[in-house]
Design a protein around this motif. Structure first.
Motif, PDB file in Angstrom:
ATOM      1  N   CYS A 119       8.341   8.433  -5.592  1.00  0.00           N
ATOM      2  CA  CYS A 119       6.789   8.212  -5.480  1.00  0.00           C
ATOM      3  C   CYS A 119       6.183   8.153  -6.805  1.00  0.00           C
ATOM      4  O   CYS A 119       4.992   7.529  -6.663  1.00  0.00           O
ATOM      5  CB  CYS A 119       6.310   9.525  -4.293  1.00  0.00           C
ATOM      6  SG  CYS A 119       4.779   9.432  -4.063  1.00  0.00           S
ATOM      7  N   GLU A 120       6.563   9.179  -7.595  1.00  0.00           N
ATOM      8  CA  GLU A 120       5.782   9.261  -9.068  1.00  0.00           C
ATOM      9  C   GLU A 120       6.234   7.936  -9.796  1.00  0.00           C
ATOM     10  O   GLU A 120       5.280   7.286 -10.362  1.00  0.00           O
ATOM     11  CB  GLU A 120       6.413  10.267  -9.787  1.00  0.00           C
ATOM     12  CG  GLU A 120       5.706  10.671 -10.984  1.00  0.00           C
ATOM     13  CD  GLU A 120       6.169  11.850 -11.959  1.00  0.00           C
ATOM     14  OE1 GLU A 120       6.107  11.671 -13.102  1.00  0.00           O
ATOM     15  OE2 GLU A 120       6.509  12.701 -10.960  1.00  0.00           O
ATOM     16  N   MET A 121       7.161   7.364  -9.540  1.00  0.00           N
ATOM     17  CA  MET A 121       7.719   5.932 -10.172  1.00  0.00           C
ATOM     18  C   MET A 121       6.800   4.967  -9.913  1.00  0.00           C
ATOM     19  O   MET A 121       6.516   3.992 -10.469  1.00  0.00           O
ATOM     20  CB  MET A 121       9.128   5.909 -10.080  1.00  0.00           C
ATOM     21  CG  MET A 121       9.548   5.001 -10.934  1.00  0.00           C
ATOM     22  SD  MET A 121      11.403   4.142 -10.802  1.00  0.00           S
ATOM     23  CE  MET A 121      11.427   3.645  -9.210  1.00  0.00           C
ATOM     24  N   THR A 122       6.889   4.947  -8.474  1.00  0.00           N
ATOM     25  CA  THR A 122       6.034   3.643  -8.107  1.00  0.00           C
ATOM     26  C   THR A 122       4.668   3.665  -7.791  1.00  0.00           C
ATOM     27  O   THR A 122       3.874   2.679  -7.804  1.00  0.00           O
ATOM     28  CB  THR A 122       6.521   3.339  -6.298  1.00  0.00           C
ATOM     29  OG1 THR A 122       6.089   4.525  -5.711  1.00  0.00           O
ATOM     30  CG2 THR A 122       8.045   3.208  -6.214  1.00  0.00           C
ATOM     31  N   GLN A 123       3.883   5.006  -7.972  1.00  0.00           N
ATOM     32  CA  GLN A 123       2.835   5.110  -8.010  1.00  0.00           C
ATOM     33  C   GLN A 123       2.026   4.781  -6.724  1.00  0.00           C
ATOM     34  O   GLN A 123       1.073   4.439  -6.664  1.00  0.00           O
ATOM     35  CB  GLN A 123       1.957   4.271  -8.976  1.00  0.00           C
ATOM     36  CG  GLN A 123       2.104   5.099 -10.551  1.00  0.00           C
ATOM     37  CD  GLN A 123       1.774   6.633 -10.725  1.00  0.00           C
ATOM     38  OE1 GLN A 123       0.499   6.691 -10.676  1.00  0.00           O
ATOM     39  NE2 GLN A 123       2.622   7.393 -10.941  1.00  0.00           N
ATOM     40  N   LEU A 183       0.747  -1.120   0.067  1.00  0.00           N
ATOM     41  CA  LEU A 183       0.014   0.075   0.041  1.00  0.00           C
ATOM     42  C   LEU A 183       0.942   1.019   0.132  1.00  0.00           C
ATOM     43  O   LEU A 183       0.592   2.301  -0.419  1.00  0.00           O
ATOM     44  CB  LEU A 183      -1.032   0.064   1.254  1.00  0.00           C
ATOM     45  CG  LEU A 183      -1.897  -0.977   1.300  1.00  0.00           C
ATOM     46  CD1 LEU A 183      -2.471  -1.046   2.725  1.00  0.00           C
ATOM     47  CD2 LEU A 183      -2.794  -1.052   0.261  1.00  0.00           C
ATOM     48  N   ALA A 184       2.120   1.033   0.654  1.00  0.00           N
ATOM     49  CA  ALA A 184       2.699   2.640   0.888  1.00  0.00           C
ATOM     50  C   ALA A 184       4.347   2.165   1.033  1.00  0.00           C
ATOM     51  O   ALA A 184       4.567   0.964   1.495  1.00  0.00           O
ATOM     52  CB  ALA A 184       2.306   3.495   1.927  1.00  0.00           C
ATOM     53  N   ILE A 185       5.202   2.867   0.656  1.00  0.00           N
ATOM     54  CA  ILE A 185       6.683   2.882   1.087  1.00  0.00           C
ATOM     55  C   ILE A 185       6.826   3.764   2.176  1.00  0.00           C
ATOM     56  O   ILE A 185       6.215   5.008   2.133  1.00  0.00           O
ATOM     57  CB  ILE A 185       7.381   3.117  -0.297  1.00  0.00           C
ATOM     58  CG1 ILE A 185       7.014   1.977  -1.262  1.00  0.00           C
ATOM     59  CG2 ILE A 185       9.049   3.358   0.179  1.00  0.00           C
ATOM     60  CD1 ILE A 185       7.618   2.176  -2.735  1.00  0.00           C
ATOM     61  N   TRP A 186       7.774   3.458   3.161  1.00  0.00           N
ATOM     62  CA  TRP A 186       8.073   4.312   4.293  1.00  0.00           C
ATOM     63  C   TRP A 186       9.684   4.237   4.263  1.00  0.00           C
ATOM     64  O   TRP A 186      10.296   3.320   4.164  1.00  0.00           O
ATOM     65  CB  TRP A 186       7.730   3.938   5.582  1.00  0.00           C
ATOM     66  CG  TRP A 186       8.171   4.262   6.740  1.00  0.00           C
ATOM     67  CD1 TRP A 186       7.978   5.612   7.357  1.00  0.00           C
ATOM     68  CD2 TRP A 186       9.349   3.800   7.415  1.00  0.00           C
ATOM     69  NE1 TRP A 186       8.819   5.922   8.453  1.00  0.00           N
ATOM     70  CE2 TRP A 186       9.488   4.809   8.151  1.00  0.00           C
ATOM     71  CE3 TRP A 186      10.029   2.677   7.414  1.00  0.00           C
ATOM     72  CZ2 TRP A 186      10.565   4.622   9.301  1.00  0.00           C
ATOM     73  CZ3 TRP A 186      11.208   2.646   8.256  1.00  0.00           C
ATOM     74  CH2 TRP A 186      11.217   3.528   9.282  1.00  0.00           C
ATOM     75  N   HIS A 187      10.300   5.229   4.545  1.00  0.00           N
ATOM     76  CA  HIS A 187      11.811   5.615   5.075  1.00  0.00           C
ATOM     77  C   HIS A 187      12.009   6.816   5.952  1.00  0.00           C
ATOM     78  O   HIS A 187      10.920   7.568   6.273  1.00  0.00           O
ATOM     79  CB  HIS A 187      12.615   5.736   3.712  1.00  0.00           C
ATOM     80  CG  HIS A 187      12.523   7.036   3.205  1.00  0.00           C
ATOM     81  ND1 HIS A 187      11.596   7.277   2.166  1.00  0.00           N
ATOM     82  CD2 HIS A 187      13.329   7.813   3.091  1.00  0.00           C
ATOM     83  CE1 HIS A 187      11.552   8.457   1.901  1.00  0.00           C
ATOM     84  NE2 HIS A 187      12.789   8.945   2.181  1.00  0.00           N
TER      85      HIS A 187
END
Length: 105
Positions: free
Chosen positions: A92-96, A71-75
């Motif tokens: 963010c744009e690349m992974t959508q 659902l989301a990426i975090w760092h």
């Protein structure tokens, strides 16, 4: 699945703990939809420059996909604000996918 984070949310607390444990390196992870719940999965940062950027280990990403829907990426941003960098915005744009960032000072 709608993602809404509050400071005392268990996912936010897990992310904060992961960021503190990885300091001074950037920590990274994924939020995965498993059934009707969101789960946080800490991932290995395999970046050659882990104090400056992150790269999620592909094996961890595959494990997340086996668990459910990513659902989301975090760092984390050690010694920086939670504002996204140009690289974060491009990623963010690349992974959508939504990207969440924790600041560790």
């Amino acid at each position: 699945m709608q993602l809404e984070a509050q400071r005392n949310d268990p996912l936010v607390l897990e992310m904060q703990a992961a960021a503190e444990a990885a300091y001074p390196h950037e920590a990274c992870g994924l939020i995965v939809g498993v059934g009707k719940k969101a789960q946080f999965l800490t991932c290995k940062n395999i970046s050659a420059h882990p104090t400056e950027m992150f790269q999620i280990d592909p094996a961890d990403y595959a494990r997340a996909e086996d668990m459910g829907e990513v659902l989301a990426i975090w760092h984390s941003h050690p010694e920086a604000t939670s504002q996204p960098s140009e690289a974060d915005l491009a990623g963010c744009e690349m992974t959508q996918l939504p990207w969440f960032i924790s600041s560790i000072n």
